[in-house]
Design an enzyme around this catalytic site. Structure first.
Site, short mmCIF file in Angstrom:
data_model
loop_
_atom_site.label_atom_id
_atom_site.label_comp_id
_atom_site.label_asym_id
_atom_site.label_seq_id
_atom_site.Cartn_x
_atom_site.Cartn_y
_atom_site.Cartn_z
CE LYS A 95 20.19 67.52 -17.90
NZ LYS A 95 20.84 68.57 -18.71
CG HIS A 138 15.16 70.26 -26.01
ND1 HIS A 138 14.30 69.50 -26.94
CD2 HIS A 138 16.44 69.74 -26.19
CE1 HIS A 138 15.20 68.37 -27.43
NE2 HIS A 138 16.50 68.71 -27.14
#
Length: 178
Positions: A95, A138
């Site tokens: 990431k 999210h």
């Protein structure tokens, strides 16, 4: 946001891309290689086809969604996006590498988001020269169906980055929770 990049076309990335497509947003999905692009294309097409066959929309709409989609392996193709959402494998170093690449490829005012479900957003933001541009978005699986969108406000997130999280929730008809 009217033009969004999703980095990672796996199950989550494809569903996020699809959720945007069906609201009229232009989407660029970035993958690492041709095999990744083929998998992403197959996943997104399956979502479109399933909705088409269940009568959620007609063939004209399906074709419009297909035309709003660009698949690429080149970060240079992300230049015009309002928002880039990292939706790659839940590994901090993977990431962080994606976030660094996004920061280099995108104009300084473009908001960058991470779809991490459990990694520390502050640590992810810490790899950026301007950590204020990162916000956590999210999505819950399946991203195109679940109504909740968790907006993770890191310590350094700017008001603009946070506002983008709310704009995404509004555009996608999701319930934002910070």
């Amino acid at each position: 946001p009217d033009h969004v990049a999703v980095i990672g076309g796996g199950t989550m990335g494809a569903a996020i891309a699809y959720a945007f497509l069906i609201t009229g947003v232009e989407i660029v999905v970035l993958e690492t290689d041709a095999n990744g692009l083929a998998r992403a294309s197959t996943k997104i097409e399956a979502l479109i086809s399933n909705s088409l066959s269940s009568g959620r929309f007609d063939e004209a709409a399906a074709n419009a969604y297909r035309n709003q989609l660009t698949l690429t392996t080149d970060y240079k193709d992300l230049g015009g996006v309002d928002l880039a959402i990292e939706a790659v494998f839940e590994d901090a170093s993977v990431k962080q590498n994606v976030l660094r690449s996004l920061e280099v490829a995108l104009p300084p005012d473009t908001v960058i988001a991470t779809n991490t479900s459990y990694l520390d957003v502050n640590k992810l933001a810490g790899v950026l020269a301007d950590p204020s541009r990162l916000v956590g978005l999210h999505f819950f699986a399946p991203a195109h169906i679940m109504k909740l969108l968790e907006i993770v406000k890191g310590k350094m997130a700017s008001p603009k980055a946070l506002a983008m999280g709310y704009a995404v929730a509004k555009r996608l008809g999701k319930i934002p929770v910070v």
